[in-house]
Design a protein around this motif. Structure first.
Motif, PDB file in Angstrom:
ATOM      1  N   HIS A  70       0.799  -1.278   0.036  1.00  0.00           N
ATOM      2  CA  HIS A  70       0.118   0.151  -0.101  1.00  0.00           C
ATOM      3  C   HIS A  70       0.807   1.240  -0.019  1.00  0.00           C
ATOM      4  O   HIS A  70       1.777   1.422   0.858  1.00  0.00           O
ATOM      5  CB  HIS A  70      -1.220   0.007   1.341  1.00  0.00           C
ATOM      6  CG  HIS A  70      -1.945  -0.949   0.958  1.00  0.00           C
ATOM      7  ND1 HIS A  70      -2.340  -1.746   2.142  1.00  0.00           N
ATOM      8  CD2 HIS A  70      -2.630  -1.475   0.084  1.00  0.00           C
ATOM      9  CE1 HIS A  70      -3.402  -2.383   1.656  1.00  0.00           C
ATOM     10  NE2 HIS A  70      -3.607  -2.426   0.491  1.00  0.00           N
ATOM     11  N   GLU A  73       1.818   3.541   3.042  1.00  0.00           N
ATOM     12  CA  GLU A  73       2.302   2.797   4.314  1.00  0.00           C
ATOM     13  C   GLU A  73       3.701   2.650   4.421  1.00  0.00           C
ATOM     14  O   GLU A  73       4.361   1.606   3.841  1.00  0.00           O
ATOM     15  CB  GLU A  73       1.399   1.503   4.322  1.00  0.00           C
ATOM     16  CG  GLU A  73       0.025   1.810   4.572  1.00  0.00           C
ATOM     17  CD  GLU A  73      -0.825   0.417   4.565  1.00  0.00           C
ATOM     18  OE1 GLU A  73      -0.429  -0.590   4.670  1.00  0.00           O
ATOM     19  OE2 GLU A  73      -2.058   0.765   4.283  1.00  0.00           O
ATOM     20  N   HIS A 193       2.589  -3.414   6.798  1.00  0.00           N
ATOM     21  CA  HIS A 193       1.919  -2.411   6.500  1.00  0.00           C
ATOM     22  C   HIS A 193       1.741  -1.569   7.728  1.00  0.00           C
ATOM     23  O   HIS A 193       2.504  -1.769   8.665  1.00  0.00           O
ATOM     24  CB  HIS A 193       0.248  -3.050   6.391  1.00  0.00           C
ATOM     25  CG  HIS A 193       0.004  -3.824   5.283  1.00  0.00           C
ATOM     26  ND1 HIS A 193      -0.551  -3.527   4.107  1.00  0.00           N
ATOM     27  CD2 HIS A 193       0.674  -4.981   4.866  1.00  0.00           C
ATOM     28  CE1 HIS A 193      -0.532  -4.552   3.166  1.00  0.00           C
ATOM     29  NE2 HIS A 193       0.218  -5.429   3.468  1.00  0.00           N
ATOM     30  N   SER A 194       0.959  -0.389   7.407  1.00  0.00           N
ATOM     31  CA  SER A 194       0.699   0.360   8.794  1.00  0.00           C
ATOM     32  C   SER A 194      -0.661   0.688   8.599  1.00  0.00           C
ATOM     33  O   SER A 194      -1.375   0.776   7.535  1.00  0.00           O
ATOM     34  CB  SER A 194       1.637   1.614   8.601  1.00  0.00           C
ATOM     35  OG  SER A 194       1.040   2.297   7.455  1.00  0.00           O
TER      36      SER A 194
HETATM   37 ZN   LIG Z   1      -1.910  -1.783   4.124  1.00  0.00          ZN
END
Ligand SMILES: [Zn+2]
Length: 862
Positions: A70, A73, A193-194
């Motif tokens: 993503h 992120e 991810h974040s």
């Molecule tokens: Zn993500």
């Protein structure tokens, strides 16, 4: 928006590519870099392989790291570069890195979405997807919806979670798919991810536990252990509970389907955090966790020892537990046993309680009425490679002989939250939604409130342990930043009339805050939060017992820093839609005892038994002129005691007083012996069958200094006393003299009047034995759910049936699995469960102690 200086501290994709190429130059034996694909905007998707003697990397078990799928992120990319740098620049002086890279390989894609990442860096911070031209004026596919497992087709191209025209339509996902498909040495995949500071292990979309469930939870828990060492933080671990919404087409599920342990790690509390303050902290805490995870890769390879089978509890008591398991004969293997007091805790040196070559282990010195979690692993003696874990085993030890326990859940109408900004809505926040506690722009201050009905506990109970438990929900959206604490207080019930009124809750008088306030970084999603009461707090709860109920207020931070919108923790209510069901309700667990009754039993028969004679109505002992022993005999009628099956003797003692003066020069000691005797000749007394000594002996010197002497029963003697009573026998004792140099000396003891010998017994009313187990247990399918039913038990002491589900083994106690039901119906449904999976159910009857019966178990075959 132009670039601001904070963002310049983050590396660009170009910089990280240059960094990787420089590493290859500098450490050619440790790292190679390859281009696994080319993005729409013609950027290379770089994958680095890191291992000692990297030419052989593909022969070793491997961990796959993917970052920044993503675009916004950024942690995934940043952490990857720093982790690579850490490994390469420290391997020479860090034996742990050498060991890890000798046996394992790291495949690392710092940025799976370079186009999106650069777009996010330069143009639109919160861009999430890649940069495909969708041909309709919109751009981007959510790469984490473009894998094949659970892929959902959609034409909503402008959506942030648009999954693309078909699975693997994107060069990024296709590249990683091809790599994974051709590298079956990958055993662990971590996708960074974040945000949320939480681990999300893979699911198989069926709401039941998987054989790898304990592996993934333990991997996360052990990574957490390392994270905690650095920053004191603990990440949530969300597995085992049905996720409210399953993700479609994610990479994690694709890897998991290929047999890889796959986990999404959501790092930090913002996508693009303050670099110096937050990002460096997130990086620092994840590096040792990653190093640990990398060294676990080999434990899941085909050359690792096999997973142990049929790990279960053979038997248990109030202070011990006998564990058993099966394993094929293998002289090269031993077993490690781990024990934890809470779920999802580390299995490492901090919890390793034994190593053994046996297929069983007895754990002693446990605490009564307490939950324990057990894990076991096989370990190869030479290589030290460990096996995967069998499903964990859970146990609640039996209560102590005078203990009772209650797990009390608030009624649905008595638990909810009240928010400052929505007074009208507050009424509806009870019993159906989750518990939102903290502060946000929308809600203002928001408190959780819950009233527990304590009427099932006697008003005069003595509380031994009290613990309140709440389950923070699995929500990425419930992001918690690093500030504020959540505390739980007992509220003065007189200060509040309506628990649904914000102002009243806001102003309610606090009697006492209980347990320890939980700071934001320790409040972890998917792991139970507990507030344990100290002695002072237990006393206060004891006061509340008199009112029959107790109201608790849960509060978080009440102010927001500039620019922040929300600091709200969401707890499960266990009720209504979105609740995880019964298993996840807030609860208070109370262990207690009750004040004892006391009876003093007068002497029934007394005798002095000498070699020549038996003197009735007399109580004397010592030595005669021929230095032969003289015994004092006493007996007590136990019929004044309550039914031994319905009561427990908590204390007992014999009090005797000497009436004669004692010669100072004599050294004689006197014992009280609990005996079993039918005939009373001198010879019978000498040949007596001793049950046990009562208390300690008294010396003639002590007889001189005081007159009354207490002989106190130990636990064994108390049980023997109950046994005599059950058999309708008197309790019989002798006072026996001992002396190294026996002398002509006799001591007289009071046998009548106020000072006469007496037996005092303290007892509480408590059922001792469980009720019978249920019979005729069966499973049927009704409305696409498994229905479990059994024959009713008719017994006035029955409080209910407790039903538990376990996918892997027969639950040997009511707590080893997922609780499905507790109550008086003779059926229940396996809600949330799948009818397509084999599993075990167990039903336990219980009384008001509770004593649980043996489980009636049934194996369900799909
Ligand atoms: Zn993500």
């Amino acid at each position: 928006m132009g670039e601001i200086s904070m963002k310049q501290q983050y590396k660009s994709y170009e910089e990280s590519c240059a960094f990787l190429k420089a590493c290859v130059q500098k450490y050619p034996d440790l790292i190679t870099v390859e281009n696994i694909g080319t993005t729409w905007e013609e950027r290379p998707i770089l994958l680095a392989t890191i291992s000692l003697h990297v030419a052989y990397a593909n022969l070793k078990p491997a961990l796959l790291y993917t970052g920044t799928a993503h675009a916004r992120e950024w942690i995934g990319h940043e952490l990857a570069v720093d982790f690579i740098d850490y490994l390469l620049s420290n391997y020479q002086n860090n034996p742990e890195i050498v060991e890890t890279l000798t046996h394992n390989t790291l495949y690392i894609v710092p940025c799976l979405n370079p186009d999106g990442f650069e777009y996010s860096r330069k143009h639109f911070s919160f861009w999430r997807k890649n940069r495909r031209d969708n041909g309709d004026g919109t751009y981007g596919v959510d790469l984490n919806r473009n894998f094949s497992v659970g892929y959902r087709k959609s034409t909503n191209t402008s959506s942030n979670t648009y999954g693309g025209p078909h699975p693997f339509s994107e060069p990024e996902t296709l590249a990683i798919k091809k790599f994974v498909d051709t590298h079956n040495n990958i055993t662990i995949a971590l996708d960074y991810h974040s945000q949320g500071n939480v681990f999300f292990p893979a699911h198989k979309f069926n709401h039941e536990s998987e054989i790898e469930g304990t592996d993934m939870n333990s991997l996360c828990a052990n990574m957490n252990y390392h994270i905690h060492k650095i920053t004191g933080r603990k990440y949530g671990i969300n597995r085992g509970k049905p996720p409210t919404k399953l993700i479609s087409g994610s990479g994690r599920e694709y890897y998991y389907e290929k047999g890889i342990l796959a986990i999404v790690v959501e790092v930090g509390t913002r996508n693009i955090p303050d670099y110096i303050q937050n990002m460096s902290e997130s990086v620092d805490e994840n590096i040792p966790a990653l190093l640990f995870a990398l060294n676990e890769a080999r434990n899941y390879s085909s050359s690792a020892p096999k997973r142990i089978e049929n790990f279960n509890i053979e038997s248990f008591s109030s202070n011990s537990c006998h564990l058993v398991w099966e394993y094929k004969e293998d002289a090269n293997v031993y077993f490690e046993i781990y024990r934890n007091l809470n779920n999802k805790k580390a299995c490492n040196q901090s919890s390793l309680i034994a190593t053994t070559c046996n297929r069983e282990f007895i754990d002693k010195n446990l605490k009564s009425g307490t939950m324990y979690f057990y894990y076991v692993r096989a370990v190869h003696k030479l290589s030290k490679i460990k096996s995967a874990y069998p499903p964990k085993v859970k146990l609640k030890t039996l209560l102590g002989e005078d203990e009772f326990s209650r797990s009390i859940f608030p009624h649905s109408s008595d638990v909810g939250y009240v928010a400052e900004r929505s007074p009208e809505a507050n009424h509806g926040n009870f019993g159906i939604r989750s518990l939102k506690v903290g502060v946000s722009r929308g809600l203002g201050i928001s408190y959780g409130v819950m009233t527990f009905d304590l009427s099932s506990i006697p008003k005069d109970a003595i509380i031994l342990d009290a613990k309140v438990s709440l389950y923070p929900l699995n929500r990425v959206s419930a992001k918690i930043e690093k500030y504020g604490e959540w505390s739980l207080s007992i509220i003065d019930q007189k200060s509040i009339v309506n628990i649904r009124d914000f102002d009243q809750v806001h102003r309610a008088k606090h009697i006492k805050t209980i347990g320890t306030s939980i700071p934001s970084e320790k409040l972890t999603q998917g792991i139970w939060s507990h507030w344990d009461c100290n002695d002072f707090e237990k006393k206060i709860i004891q006061q509340e017992l008199k009112k029959g109920k107790m109201t608790l207020k849960l509060e978080g931070p009440t102010t927001l820093p500039v620019g922040r919108d929300s600091q709200i923790m969401v707890f499960d209510l266990g009720y209504g839609n979105g609740g995880g069901g019964l298993h996840y309700r807030p609860s208070i667990d109370i262990k207690y005892t009750v004040p004892s009754n006391e009876v003093s039993i007068k002497l029934q028969n007394s005798m002095t038994i000498t070699p020549e004679d038996i003197i009735h109505e007399s109580l004397a002992c010592g030595f005669n002129k021929d230095d032969e022993k003289i015994y004092a005999y006493m007996s007590f009628d136990l019929s004044a005691l309550p039914d031994p099956d319905e009561s427990v003797i908590t204390d007992a003692w014999i009090e005797i007083s000497n009436t004669s003066t004692v010669k100072k020069s004599v050294d004689i000691r006197y014992n009280v012996e609990f005996i079993d005797l039918e005939e009373f000749s001198y010879q019978d007394i000498k040949d007596r069958e001793r049950i046990e000594f009562i208390g300690y002996e008294v010396s003639s010197a002590e007889l001189g200094s005081k007159r009354e002497h207490h002989f106190i029963f130990d636990q064994y003697s108390r049980l023997a006393l109950e046994e005599q009573q059950r058999n309708g026998d008197e309790a019989k004792f002798i006072i026996r003299p001992t002396s190294v140099l026996s002398r002509d000396h006799v001591i007289k003891w009071a046998y009548k009047g106020k000072k006469a010998a007496k037996l005092t017994v303290k007892y509480i009313k408590r059922r001792k034995f469980p009720l019978p187990a249920v019979v005729n247990l069966k499973t049927t399918i009704e409305n696409k759910l498994i229905k479990i039913s059994w024959d009713k038990i008719t017994d006035d002491d029955l409080v209910g049936y407790y039903v538990v589900r376990n996918r892997w083994h027969t639950p040997k106690n009511p707590f080893d699995g997922v609780k499905l039901y507790a109550g008086l119906d003779n059926f229940t449904f396996d809600n949330f469960g799948s009818i397509k999976m084999d599993k075990y159910f167990a039903v336990f009857t219980y009384d008001n102690v509770p004593n649980y019966s043996q489980g009636s178990t049934i194996e369900y075959k799909a």
